[in-house]
Design an enzyme around this catalytic site. Structure first.
Site, PDB file in Angstrom:
ATOM      1  N   GLU A 156      -2.700   7.318  -5.479  1.00  0.00           N
ATOM      2  CA  GLU A 156      -2.861   6.691  -6.793  1.00  0.00           C
ATOM      3  C   GLU A 156      -4.248   6.895  -7.394  1.00  0.00           C
ATOM      4  O   GLU A 156      -4.389   7.021  -8.611  1.00  0.00           O
ATOM      5  CB  GLU A 156      -2.524   5.204  -6.728  1.00  0.00           C
ATOM      6  CG  GLU A 156      -3.419   4.378  -5.838  1.00  0.00           C
ATOM      7  CD  GLU A 156      -2.880   2.952  -5.689  1.00  0.00           C
ATOM      8  OE1 GLU A 156      -3.680   2.025  -5.847  1.00  0.00           O
ATOM      9  OE2 GLU A 156      -1.691   2.780  -5.406  1.00  0.00           O
ATOM     10  N   HIS A 169      -0.746  -0.356  -9.942  1.00  0.00           N
ATOM     11  CA  HIS A 169      -1.422  -1.253  -8.992  1.00  0.00           C
ATOM     12  C   HIS A 169      -1.865  -2.525  -9.717  1.00  0.00           C
ATOM     13  O   HIS A 169      -3.027  -2.939  -9.652  1.00  0.00           O
ATOM     14  CB  HIS A 169      -2.623  -0.563  -8.345  1.00  0.00           C
ATOM     15  CG  HIS A 169      -2.963  -1.136  -6.997  1.00  0.00           C
ATOM     16  ND1 HIS A 169      -3.406  -0.379  -5.948  1.00  0.00           N
ATOM     17  CD2 HIS A 169      -2.914  -2.411  -6.525  1.00  0.00           C
ATOM     18  CE1 HIS A 169      -3.639  -1.146  -4.889  1.00  0.00           C
ATOM     19  NE2 HIS A 169      -3.345  -2.392  -5.225  1.00  0.00           N
ATOM     20  N   ARG A 213       0.856  -1.188   0.000  1.00  0.00           N
ATOM     21  CA  ARG A 213       0.000   0.000   0.000  1.00  0.00           C
ATOM     22  C   ARG A 213       0.893   1.240   0.000  1.00  0.00           C
ATOM     23  O   ARG A 213       1.904   1.301   0.700  1.00  0.00           O
ATOM     24  CB  ARG A 213      -0.911   0.026   1.238  1.00  0.00           C
ATOM     25  CG  ARG A 213      -2.071  -0.967   1.198  1.00  0.00           C
ATOM     26  CD  ARG A 213      -3.086  -0.581   0.132  1.00  0.00           C
ATOM     27  NE  ARG A 213      -4.278  -1.418   0.140  1.00  0.00           N
ATOM     28  CZ  ARG A 213      -4.417  -2.539  -0.553  1.00  0.00           C
ATOM     29  NH1 ARG A 213      -3.415  -2.973  -1.312  1.00  0.00           N
ATOM     30  NH2 ARG A 213      -5.527  -3.225  -0.505  1.00  0.00           N
TER      31      ARG A 213
END
Length: 273
Positions: free
Chosen positions: A200, A239, A171
């Site tokens: 993000e 991600h 994270r």
């Protein structure tokens, strides 16, 4: 606005995006996918590590332009270097196994030590500061909690081996972005491979970024993320570490099973019982 809501089935292992205390207060159960991408995420971490240490992304960029020179493309070996794992749960333990295959020395920090696990994968538990000081590569495999937010800050980077590489597939909030940029600029860190960023969602969605809901801290994180994007010793992926065919199938199947079990009155994978 959802008075009849009784179950949230998140298609992820992490649940830092859900207000768990509020769900518990309202009698809403939250089910997650506890296992789906241990190998998937660990493999992605090493894919990014190899791209960074052997400059594979730069090799690719160069050859697409018809340039086959190797000037400035010399990399480093992983064999014999020390792989540090911050958190050795399901994903971290798989990363340890992969690091062993590369012939790396392996160290780990975790609040819960498992001697059977360390014996199986051949790594040693050390204290947090020791992990920082001795790791050539530091890979993060922790959940984001109030206790882990900005765990890697300026003080932590100052304790790391000069030229070390940071990998984050966990994270973004575990790393203080401003401190990371400074560590990279000063040469304290030799490079970073990041699949996650603090801001993000705002970086990815311009419409959200223009929303009046965003505060100055979020905007600052967006600017910092863009600064990272321009650094030559940084690799950023969107991600995507979880995103394999096998992992996505497991996510879909487990989410379906979580909902079905709840409908049958036998809820499973509940994180706020």
């Amino acid at each position: 606005r959802l008075p009849n809501l009784r179950l949230i089935a998140t298609r992820s292992t992490g649940f830092d995006h859900i207000d768990i205390p509020e769900c518990s207060r309202r009698g809403i159960l939250v089910a997650n996918v506890s296992h789906y991408g241990e190998d998937t995420v660990a493999e992605h971490a090493f894919g990014m590590l190899l791209a960074l240490t052997r400059k594979i992304h730069r090799c690719y960029e160069r050859t697409t332009h018809g340039d086959f020179s190797i000037e400035g493309l010399r990399g480093i070996d992983l064999a014999g270097r020390t792989f540090g794992c911050l958190g050795v749960g399901n994903i971290g333990s798989r990363a340890m196994r992969i690091a062993g295959g590369f012939g790396m020395n392996r160290l780990a920090f975790d609040m819960h030590r498992d001697s059977l696990l360390s014996g199986r994968y051949g790594f040693h538990y050390v204290e947090f500061d020791t992990l920082l000081a001795e790791s050539d590569v530091l890979s993060i495999h922790l959940p984001l909690t109030e206790g882990t937010r900005h765990l890697l800050d300026g003080d932590a980077f100052a304790k790391m081996k000069r030229g070390a590489i940071l990998i984050n597939t966990a994270r973004g909030g575990i790393v203080d972005t401003a401190a990371l940029i400074e560590a990279l600029r000063s040469g304290r860190l030799g490079g970073a491979a990041l699949d996650v960023l603090e801001a993000e969602s705002a970086v990815a969605e311009e419409a959200e970024l223009l929303s009046s809901q965003y505060d100055i801290d979020t905007l600052r994180q967006v600017v910092q993320s863009n600064a990272l994007l321009r650094m030559p010793n940084v690799i950023i992926t969107p991600h995507n570490a979880f995103n394999s065919e096998e992992a996505c199938q497991r996510i879909i199947a487990t989410t379906f099973e979580n909902i079905h079990a709840w409908l049958l009155g036998e809820p499973r994978n509940i994180i706020n019982r």
